[in-house]
Design an enzyme around this catalytic site. Sequence first.
Site, PDB file in Angstrom:
ATOM      1  N   TRP A 107       0.813  -1.217   0.000  1.00  0.00           N
ATOM      2  CA  TRP A 107       0.000   0.000   0.000  1.00  0.00           C
ATOM      3  C   TRP A 107       0.849   1.270   0.000  1.00  0.00           C
ATOM      4  O   TRP A 107       0.404   2.329   0.466  1.00  0.00           O
ATOM      5  CB  TRP A 107      -0.989   0.000   1.185  1.00  0.00           C
ATOM      6  CG  TRP A 107      -1.878  -1.207   1.121  1.00  0.00           C
ATOM      7  CD1 TRP A 107      -1.691  -2.410   1.724  1.00  0.00           C
ATOM      8  CD2 TRP A 107      -3.101  -1.320   0.363  1.00  0.00           C
ATOM      9  NE1 TRP A 107      -2.698  -3.286   1.403  1.00  0.00           N
ATOM     10  CE2 TRP A 107      -3.587  -2.641   0.572  1.00  0.00           C
ATOM     11  CE3 TRP A 107      -3.826  -0.452  -0.444  1.00  0.00           C
ATOM     12  CZ2 TRP A 107      -4.770  -3.115  -0.007  1.00  0.00           C
ATOM     13  CZ3 TRP A 107      -5.005  -0.912  -1.012  1.00  0.00           C
ATOM     14  CH2 TRP A 107      -5.467  -2.228  -0.802  1.00  0.00           C
ATOM     15  N   ASP A 363     -32.785  -1.252 -16.393  1.00  0.00           N
ATOM     16  CA  ASP A 363     -33.542  -0.614 -15.327  1.00  0.00           C
ATOM     17  C   ASP A 363     -33.623   0.899 -15.534  1.00  0.00           C
ATOM     18  O   ASP A 363     -32.702   1.524 -16.060  1.00  0.00           O
ATOM     19  CB  ASP A 363     -32.873  -0.901 -13.980  1.00  0.00           C
ATOM     20  CG  ASP A 363     -33.578  -0.230 -12.833  1.00  0.00           C
ATOM     21  OD1 ASP A 363     -34.707  -0.649 -12.514  1.00  0.00           O
ATOM     22  OD2 ASP A 363     -33.028   0.733 -12.265  1.00  0.00           O
ATOM     23  N   GLU A 418     -37.352  -1.230 -18.980  1.00  0.00           N
ATOM     24  CA  GLU A 418     -38.296  -0.872 -17.937  1.00  0.00           C
ATOM     25  C   GLU A 418     -38.669   0.593 -18.141  1.00  0.00           C
ATOM     26  O   GLU A 418     -37.953   1.496 -17.719  1.00  0.00           O
ATOM     27  CB  GLU A 418     -37.690  -1.076 -16.549  1.00  0.00           C
ATOM     28  CG  GLU A 418     -38.706  -0.862 -15.431  1.00  0.00           C
ATOM     29  CD  GLU A 418     -38.105  -0.272 -14.168  1.00  0.00           C
ATOM     30  OE1 GLU A 418     -38.663  -0.533 -13.090  1.00  0.00           O
ATOM     31  OE2 GLU A 418     -37.104   0.454 -14.243  1.00  0.00           O
TER      32      GLU A 418
END
Length: 777
Positions: A107, A363, A418
């Site tokens: 890291w 969607d 949709e």
Amino acid sequence: LWKAKSKFSVPVSAPRDYTMATAEDGVGDLPIYDLDPKFAGFKEHFSYRMKKYLDQKHSIEKHEGGLEEFSKGYLKFGINTENDATVYREWAPAAMDAQLIGDFNNWNGSGHRMTKDNYGVWSIRISHVNGKPAIPHNSKVKFRFHRGDGLWVDRVPAWIRYATFDASKFGAPYDGVHWDPPSGERYVFKHPRPRKPDAPRIYEAHVGMSGEKPEVSTYREFADNVLPRIKANNYNTVQLMAIMEHSYYASFGYHVTNFFAVSSRSGTPEDLKYLVDKAHSLGLRVLMDVVHSHASSNKTDGLNGYDVGQNTQESYFHTGERGYHKLWDSRLFNYANWEVLRFLLSNLRYWMDEFMFDGFRFDGVTSMLYNHHGINMSFAGSYKEYFGLDTDVDAVVYLMLANHLMHKLLPEATVVAEDVSGMPVLCRSVDEGGVGFDYRLAMAIPDRWIDYLKNKDDLEWSMSGIAHTLTNRRYTEKCIAYAESHDQSIVGDKTMAFLLMDKEMYTGMSDLQPASPTIDRGIALQKMIHFITMALGGDGYLNFMGNEFGHPEWIDFPREGNNWSYDKCRRQWSLADIDHLRYKYMNAFDQAMNALDDKFSFLSSSKQIVSDMNEEKKIIVFERGDLVFVFNFHPSKTYDGYKVGCDLPGKYKVALDSDALMFGGHGRVAHDNDHFTSPEGVPGVPETNFNNRPNSFKILSPSRTCVAYYRVEEKAEKPKDEGAASWGKTALGYIDVEATGVKDAADGEATSGSEKASTGGDSSKKGINFVFLSPDK
């Protein structure tokens, strides 16, 4: 198309093989103008959006080598292996400096700084070490960048293919996970995609809540335990919700944080591949619920973390109010941005290529189509509502590009929109001037049923109102009908069965005692509502997981308000399996409905004629395909000798009867009766016919029943098999459908599954299963 005077409605399928006429400086006459003369009044709008689509497509071809090459962005962006090195690319034009950090460098990104090109793309190339990638498979990574205000922030890579969190820590942030398993651990697909059905019968499912136990279920558990149930109930398509990673589980998967990552709660990418492959092995196609209408506002885990106040040209999202959906608390994409198009189009291709999905359910399409996102809008059907300044043409162009790409990559793809607005030509091909979807969801239908069940007594139900709602659609575009989806199953609403039977579902579902009037009515109407919705409402059918057997409880995801409980976030399949519970009857009828379409293909038929809507007697009669359907919604009256109109003369018999004993009915309809037709009126003069039908036959129509009749082909009629022919009357046995194959009882040869007749020795475990073998059986 609704003709109340004649009660006559015939769907018309317009041809889809037009060739679009175009010119270098614009667009010629589009084929959609032949569908509806009213479109001609909006030629300026259609020409503008078509030209914008063609210009965008041409630019992609010029600068990226074509739409197909452009959509391979996931092979360039994110972390990929190129020759003997690992290469990471990220689009972040507003970043002042950038590093790649992770387990591989403890890291500390000081040794892995990235460089930026002229287009705002950061990249780094890390050579393999001793022939092995420097970033190991399944190791955590993040993108660290300098915001320009002195702060460094860590973000999950936008194109990451897997993301996990520490489940032992409440609210723990997600980490990106480099997913590149060695060949021995990589799932290899074994089964081809099933062919596209003439009419999709869709089983909508959520993997995480599909288990019996109050916990998150896995992809492999769903594949092994739930897919066979879906196959046994004769569905041909599975629609999976919540596949894209979403940090908030209760969002139902609609607040996506990581668009290329599978939801890690249910397993790994390889586990999801196993699920899709298992579905294909059963002959089930798999659609994915894809969310490209918005993105989660979560900055720590999601794509929104890349917005650090830059202008919209350098962001995935619009700036200001235009970039925020105030009802959904989410971010809205800038569909005009080059890199947004690359990201979203590549996202579709990634799920199709890597996971073998057969298509998508998009969607929130209404939110995409309009600048107002459908908020506080009630669409009355005026074309000015669809084709004007309120239309987000950039979003429409993206959808046109997406549909063109998907059908080019996979001609048999199924793509469903949709959309609650009813925008015309949404489901016409792009080459014609349409948006390119295959189907739209018929979202007005469940609203009608909810209104009736909540607000009207049975005798107040309007037969013409029901028929109008189910047939009021644009017949040159296909739609998927449903009585209830996941929307009607979540907390705050009730399922159809719960609306009908409420608390008695907990006390009155035992078959060891007589059914109460509430239970008797509830089971009868649940079957009728689902069946008439399927038979009359569209060109396909959808059911949400568990509603086929009247699952008694709503869905409530773990949240603070319920002490993070999973008790209502599961499916109690055992209710349908226990032989002495009445849930089995609704499940058996669901199997039979789908089997009926398998046999007679009425869903894909363009022949649809409503001949009788008797308000006094509460009866609806219609023809769909080769079948005649009779629905008696009256709560108490049975009609003997009721006259039914039909098209073709001959002999008719019962094909499916909701009142059969095996479906929890009262067995009032005799299945061995032959119904012979009589001619009506003057041949060729409809007004002299009976209900505009040239022939008729008489039937017994019991209260709260629906019966489908088929015309017997005399030469094909076989001798009766009393054991099989009496299934509707006495339910002596049942047919168990195993997911591995189907054998035809007549010749014993395998076709598409396997079946074994049973006398009910293990019916307490299996429940009642039904498959249509032949009209007689």
